[in-house]
Design a protein around this motif. Sequence first.
Motif, mmCIF file in Angstrom:
data_model
loop_
_atom_site.group_PDB
_atom_site.id
_atom_site.type_symbol
_atom_site.label_atom_id
_atom_site.label_comp_id
_atom_site.label_asym_id
_atom_site.label_seq_id
_atom_site.Cartn_x
_atom_site.Cartn_y
_atom_site.Cartn_z
ATOM 1 N N GLY A 172 53.583 34.132 48.499
ATOM 2 C CA GLY A 172 52.741 33.792 47.840
ATOM 3 C C GLY A 172 52.701 32.890 46.853
ATOM 4 N N GLY A 173 51.791 31.760 47.592
ATOM 5 C CA GLY A 173 51.798 30.456 47.048
ATOM 6 C C GLY A 173 50.474 30.406 46.454
ATOM 7 N N GLY A 226 53.462 31.033 43.144
ATOM 8 C CA GLY A 226 54.791 30.738 43.963
ATOM 9 C C GLY A 226 55.156 29.220 43.937
ATOM 10 N N ALA A 245 48.503 34.164 53.001
ATOM 11 C CA ALA A 245 48.396 34.409 53.266
ATOM 12 C C ALA A 245 46.622 33.204 54.097
ATOM 13 C CB ALA A 245 47.223 35.900 53.197
ATOM 14 N N GLN A 257 44.017 25.854 49.205
ATOM 15 C CA GLN A 257 44.564 25.697 47.658
ATOM 16 C C GLN A 257 44.330 24.278 47.215
ATOM 17 O OE1 GLN A 257 46.814 27.874 46.278
ATOM 18 N NE2 GLN A 257 46.820 29.289 47.812
ATOM 19 N N TYR A 311 42.388 27.301 33.262
ATOM 20 C CA TYR A 311 43.591 27.704 32.310
ATOM 21 C C TYR A 311 43.874 26.914 30.870
ATOM 22 C CZ TYR A 311 43.428 29.078 36.644
ATOM 23 O OH TYR A 311 43.603 30.076 38.238
ATOM 24 N N THR A 362 49.719 32.954 56.514
ATOM 25 C CA THR A 362 50.444 33.822 57.038
ATOM 26 C C THR A 362 50.798 35.132 56.374
ATOM 27 O OG1 THR A 362 51.384 32.210 58.228
ATOM 28 C CG2 THR A 362 53.166 33.932 57.898
ATOM 29 N N ARG A 363 50.731 36.276 57.031
ATOM 30 C CA ARG A 363 50.992 37.269 55.331
ATOM 31 C C ARG A 363 52.451 37.977 55.971
ATOM 32 N NH1 ARG A 363 48.217 40.082 52.598
ATOM 33 N NH2 ARG A 363 46.165 39.201 52.254
ATOM 34 N N ALA A 374 56.023 36.457 44.615
ATOM 35 C CA ALA A 374 54.820 36.209 43.907
ATOM 36 C C ALA A 374 53.214 36.364 44.781
ATOM 37 C CB ALA A 374 54.697 34.047 43.760
ATOM 38 N N GLY A 400 51.271 38.131 43.433
ATOM 39 C CA GLY A 400 49.795 38.772 42.983
ATOM 40 C C GLY A 400 49.759 40.264 42.188
ATOM 41 N N VAL A 430 34.572 32.345 29.557
ATOM 42 C CA VAL A 430 35.520 33.627 29.787
ATOM 43 C C VAL A 430 34.675 34.295 28.778
ATOM 44 C CG1 VAL A 430 37.367 35.182 29.818
ATOM 45 C CG2 VAL A 430 37.742 32.121 30.857
ATOM 46 N N ASP A 471 51.793 37.229 37.982
ATOM 47 C CA ASP A 471 51.063 38.281 38.108
ATOM 48 C C ASP A 471 51.718 39.177 38.727
ATOM 49 O OD1 ASP A 471 49.119 37.227 36.519
ATOM 50 O OD2 ASP A 471 47.627 37.481 37.435
ATOM 51 N N PRO A 514 42.801 38.334 29.689
ATOM 52 C CA PRO A 514 42.855 37.324 29.484
ATOM 53 C C PRO A 514 42.285 36.697 28.260
ATOM 54 C CG PRO A 514 41.125 37.630 30.921
ATOM 55 C CD PRO A 514 41.431 39.300 30.630
ATOM 56 N N GLY A 552 44.377 33.845 26.392
ATOM 57 C CA GLY A 552 44.953 33.063 27.500
ATOM 58 C C GLY A 552 46.345 32.912 28.057
ATOM 59 N N GLY A 579 48.678 34.985 30.987
ATOM 60 C CA GLY A 579 48.769 35.027 31.866
ATOM 61 C C GLY A 579 49.274 33.949 32.870
HETATM 62 C C1 LIG Z 1 38.922 35.231 33.490
HETATM 63 C C2 LIG Z 1 40.392 35.054 34.160
HETATM 64 C C3 LIG Z 1 41.041 33.970 32.749
HETATM 65 C C4 LIG Z 1 41.470 33.436 32.973
HETATM 66 N N1 LIG Z 1 42.346 32.172 32.272
HETATM 67 C C5 LIG Z 1 43.508 32.119 31.786
HETATM 68 C C6 LIG Z 1 44.382 30.999 30.758
HETATM 69 O O1 LIG Z 1 43.539 30.540 30.107
HETATM 70 N N2 LIG Z 1 45.664 30.846 30.831
HETATM 71 C C7 LIG Z 1 46.571 31.911 31.522
HETATM 72 O O2 LIG Z 1 47.727 32.010 31.881
HETATM 73 N N3 LIG Z 1 46.171 32.584 31.833
HETATM 74 C C8 LIG Z 1 45.298 32.859 32.202
HETATM 75 N N4 LIG Z 1 44.263 33.660 33.478
HETATM 76 C C9 LIG Z 1 45.856 33.892 34.172
HETATM 77 C C10 LIG Z 1 45.667 33.236 35.906
HETATM 78 O O3 LIG Z 1 44.917 32.869 35.970
HETATM 79 C C11 LIG Z 1 46.268 34.559 36.218
HETATM 80 O O4 LIG Z 1 48.182 35.011 35.609
HETATM 81 C C12 LIG Z 1 47.295 33.381 36.975
HETATM 82 O O5 LIG Z 1 46.814 33.191 37.951
HETATM 83 C C13 LIG Z 1 48.459 34.599 38.764
HETATM 84 O O6 LIG Z 1 48.869 33.735 39.242
HETATM 85 P P1 LIG Z 1 50.412 33.898 41.032
HETATM 86 O O7 LIG Z 1 49.803 32.919 41.523
HETATM 87 O O8 LIG Z 1 50.587 35.143 40.442
HETATM 88 O O9 LIG Z 1 49.316 35.274 41.226
HETATM 89 P P2 LIG Z 1 47.615 34.618 42.429
HETATM 90 O O10 LIG Z 1 47.213 33.781 41.898
HETATM 91 O O11 LIG Z 1 47.537 35.789 42.101
HETATM 92 O O12 LIG Z 1 48.472 34.277 43.512
HETATM 93 C C14 LIG Z 1 48.675 35.268 44.819
HETATM 94 C C15 LIG Z 1 49.182 34.848 46.018
HETATM 95 O O13 LIG Z 1 50.055 35.444 47.100
HETATM 96 C C16 LIG Z 1 49.187 35.552 48.089
HETATM 97 N N5 LIG Z 1 49.287 36.461 48.803
HETATM 98 C C17 LIG Z 1 49.021 37.930 49.000
HETATM 99 N N6 LIG Z 1 49.719 38.709 49.487
HETATM 100 C C18 LIG Z 1 50.528 38.154 50.483
HETATM 101 C C19 LIG Z 1 51.946 38.678 51.328
HETATM 102 N N7 LIG Z 1 51.501 39.456 51.590
HETATM 103 N N8 LIG Z 1 51.744 37.880 52.330
HETATM 104 C C20 LIG Z 1 51.917 36.181 52.185
HETATM 105 N N9 LIG Z 1 50.816 35.721 50.943
HETATM 106 C C21 LIG Z 1 50.392 36.669 50.016
HETATM 107 C C22 LIG Z 1 48.003 35.350 48.040
HETATM 108 O O14 LIG Z 1 47.327 34.356 49.163
HETATM 109 C C23 LIG Z 1 47.901 34.145 46.944
HETATM 110 O O15 LIG Z 1 47.694 32.946 47.290
HETATM 111 C C24 LIG Z 1 43.125 34.068 33.596
HETATM 112 C C25 LIG Z 1 42.982 35.368 34.610
HETATM 113 C C26 LIG Z 1 41.392 35.712 34.937
HETATM 114 C C27 LIG Z 1 41.331 36.501 35.325
#
Ligand SMILES: Cc1cc2nc3c(=O)[nH]c(=O)nc-3n(C[C@H](O)[C@H](O)[C@H](O)COP(=O)(O)OP(=O)(O)OC[C@H]3O[C@@H](n4cnc5c(N)ncnc54)[C@H](O)[C@@H]3O)c2cc1C
Length: 404
Positions: free
Chosen positions: A11-12, A16, A35, A41, A51, A137-138, A167, A169, A229, A292, A299, A302, A304
């Motif tokens: 996960g990037g 990530g 993926a 990105q 955010y 790539t997955r 990482a 999601g 939001v 995540d 949210p 704010g 996450g």
């Molecule tokens: C409406 C809304 C408002 C928000 N506002 C805020 C805010 O104001 N402040 C704050 O701190 N947070 C906020 N958040 C939360 C924040 O958006 C998330 O916590 C954050 O984006 C999560 O990032 P992540 O990198 O952990 O996961 P993700 O963004 O889900 O990234 C996961 C990555 O993994 C990749 N992936 C998945 N499966 C595979 C696989 N099998 N192989 C390879 N790659 C894979 C995906 O392509 C993706 O790029 C908000 C969320 C929402 C929904």
Amino acid sequence: MDKRFDIIIVGGGLNGATLALGLARLGLRSLVIDAQSQSAQMDGSFDGRSYAMALTSVRLMQSLGLWDALADQAQPMLDIKVFDGNLTNGPSPFHMHFDHTEIEEGPMGHMVEDRHLRPVLHNAVADQNLITYLSQTRVVSQSIDDMLASVTCDNGMTYQAQLIIGADGRSSQTAQRAGIKRTGWQYPQTALVCAIEHDLPHHGTAYQYFLPPGPLAILPLRGNRSSIVWSETPRQADTILSLSDDDFLDILRPRFGSFLGDIRLAGKRFSYPLGISMTKTYISDRLALVGDAAHGVHPIAGQGLNAGLRDIAALCDVIDQARTRGEDFASINVLTRYQEWRRFDNQSLGLATDFFNKLFSNDNPVLRLGRTVGMGVINASPTMRRGFIREAAGLTGELPRWMQ
Ligand SMILES: Cc1cc2nc3c(=O)[nH]c(=O)nc-3n(C[C@H](O)[C@H](O)[C@H](O)COP(=O)(O)OP(=O)(O)OC[C@H]3O[C@@H](n4cnc5c(N)ncnc54)[C@H](O)[C@@H]3O)c2cc1C
């Protein structure tokens, strides 16, 4: 391409990519597998998402040498005003006002647009020799033995490392493959997200209105713009989303109010179904989860991304200390230190956001009275106000080195 790394990050996304940059600071070589395409990105076109990055998240970006590239586009959050209200009577006269001058550290945080944050992270990843980025790539399987973790991808290649970090999601398959169970539920809410232009300046103030279907947050962006939001029931959100821009604004205006003058849409509109999802554990043999993938929260506060960035700073601290002591940084004893540091905080955040969402997202007169009194009490107490401001700034609890 090499097949052996110190750490494989599945996960990037925002977490990530930040993690890979943190590990590179420690001199560790990582493979990031995502993926999506990296050009997607890095795409700087405006997509309306933003955010609220807490003060400690900003400090992490500074520690990683990324903040200079973000600072000019980030909007300091100087005040937060919280109102309870409904569409018939408007906001209640009792509200809470959190002013950053009540703490010494400065603004509680900055609003950063996704179109700025994501390219800054991914350009830094591309420039870093210690990071190999595999896009489009997955990961399809993973295996662990005593000394080594392996992942196999849909390109047929297998890569090895001492540690795998998920990482990937909220529906993390890394967690699923490791047999890590999740608990959680969907809320009867969908968030409508967009950016708005307005005639009058916001003066760095964030507004949160608690309306019966869910909260409406108006968060300051650079210039006379704010990020919205806006939570509605899923059915209502679908209807609102299907409207033309003008009709969408006609529904938003009575909720938004006129305090910022006339409003216009400044980009596309998005929707996110809202839920909570927490894993039972963050670690397994030679495996850890961050962001995540470990905990997805409502949210409403704010927080996450901030929670994920704190996982990263804490995990990097734990790994760094283990290496200094000559320990295997991927051993379960070392990973347990990470879990003990972060899991309780994240569970508390999840429970608090769940509680506040349920408490405020209704029109029950008894609860409304309780909320009005509670907000009045908090607003009248400088100690409680400062406590909330420190919490929003991420200054409570044990801070990782890069966030101090
Ligand atoms: C409406 C809304 C408002 C928000 N506002 C805020 C805010 O104001 N402040 C704050 O701190 N947070 C906020 N958040 C939360 C924040 O958006 C998330 O916590 C954050 O984006 C999560 O990032 P992540 O990198 O952990 O996961 P993700 O963004 O889900 O990234 C996961 C990555 O993994 C990749 N992936 C998945 N499966 C595979 C696989 N099998 N192989 C390879 N790659 C894979 C995906 O392509 C993706 O790029 C908000 C969320 C929402 C929904």
